[in-house]
Write a protein that holds these residues in place. Structure first.
Motif, short mmCIF file in Angstrom:
data_model
loop_
_atom_site.label_atom_id
_atom_site.label_comp_id
_atom_site.label_asym_id
_atom_site.label_seq_id
_atom_site.Cartn_x
_atom_site.Cartn_y
_atom_site.Cartn_z
N VAL A 184 -22.16 30.71 -38.67
CA VAL A 184 -22.51 31.54 -39.82
C VAL A 184 -23.75 31.11 -40.41
O VAL A 184 -24.07 29.88 -40.57
N GLU A 185 -24.88 31.87 -40.38
CA GLU A 185 -26.03 31.69 -40.78
C GLU A 185 -26.28 32.16 -42.21
O GLU A 185 -25.63 32.80 -42.58
N SER A 186 -27.24 31.14 -42.83
CA SER A 186 -27.72 31.47 -44.16
C SER A 186 -28.98 31.02 -44.61
O SER A 186 -29.52 30.14 -43.77
N TRP A 212 -22.53 33.55 -30.72
CA TRP A 212 -23.56 33.95 -31.73
C TRP A 212 -23.22 34.18 -33.28
O TRP A 212 -22.14 34.63 -33.33
N GLY A 213 -24.08 33.89 -34.14
CA GLY A 213 -23.80 34.23 -35.50
C GLY A 213 -24.06 35.74 -35.67
O GLY A 213 -24.80 36.42 -34.64
N GLN A 214 -24.02 36.15 -36.80
CA GLN A 214 -24.23 37.45 -37.40
C GLN A 214 -25.99 37.63 -37.82
O GLN A 214 -26.29 38.55 -37.93
N GLY A 215 -26.61 36.61 -38.07
CA GLY A 215 -27.89 36.70 -38.32
C GLY A 215 -28.28 36.77 -39.96
O GLY A 215 -27.34 37.15 -40.60
N ILE A 251 -34.64 39.25 -38.22
CA ILE A 251 -33.37 38.48 -38.16
C ILE A 251 -33.15 37.23 -37.29
O ILE A 251 -33.66 37.40 -36.33
N TYR A 252 -33.02 36.47 -38.16
CA TYR A 252 -32.66 34.91 -37.42
C TYR A 252 -31.27 34.71 -37.07
O TYR A 252 -30.40 34.88 -37.85
N SER A 276 -29.58 27.46 -42.47
CA SER A 276 -28.49 26.97 -42.22
C SER A 276 -27.60 27.56 -41.10
O SER A 276 -27.39 28.94 -41.32
N CYS A 277 -27.23 26.98 -40.24
CA CYS A 277 -26.24 27.47 -39.20
C CYS A 277 -24.90 26.63 -39.41
O CYS A 277 -24.90 25.30 -38.72
N THR A 278 -23.92 26.99 -39.86
CA THR A 278 -22.65 26.28 -39.82
C THR A 278 -21.59 26.76 -38.91
O THR A 278 -21.28 27.98 -38.81
N ALA A 279 -20.89 25.74 -38.48
CA ALA A 279 -19.74 26.00 -37.46
C ALA A 279 -18.39 25.91 -38.00
O ALA A 279 -18.15 24.90 -38.77
#
Length: 123
Positions: free
Chosen positions: A5-7, A113-116, A93-94, A21-24
């Motif tokens: 999840v990106e934020s 992959w996350g959703q961006g 979009i990152y 942030s990229c949280t797993a």
């Protein structure tokens, strides 16, 4: 279930900063490479940065070297992308992604992959 999840995206003026942030969840990042990618409208998804969490190697695209910094926070199972001196051409979009391979900016080596999160750099 393995999830990223990106934020942290948003609207920022040229020259400003953001931290993504990229949280797993569902797995620990310590045995993976995490990559950050971005995709602008009408363009291919491109690699921005990566970090191998077991070996510590990092890499950056030439377009962001000296401006972006990738870092890990193992206790939070999170990887950050600090983005400074942002330019309008950084608008995209990152996405973050996870790979079992060594650090690299080729999207083909990433399996999850996350959703961006949207980053817009504009005055």
């Amino acid at each position: 279930q393995l999830q990223l999840v990106e934020s942290g995206g948003g609207l920022v003026q040229p020259g400003g900063s953001l931290r993504l942030s990229c949280t797993a969840s569902g797995f620990t990042l310590n045995y993976y490479t995490i990559g950050w990618f971005r995709q602008a409208p009408g363009k291919e998804r491109e690699g921005v940065s990566c970090i191998n969490l077991s070996g510590g190697s990092v890499d950056y695209a030439d377009s962001v070297k000296g401006r972006f910094t990738i870092a890990k926070h193992s206790a939070k199972n999170t990887v950050y992308l600090q983005m400074n001196s942002l330019k309008p051409e950084d608008t995209a979009i990152y996405y973050c992604a996870a790979s079992g391979a060594e650090c690299g900016l080729d999207k083909k080596i990433y399996d999850y992959w996350g959703q961006g999160t949207q980053v817009t750099v504009s005055s």
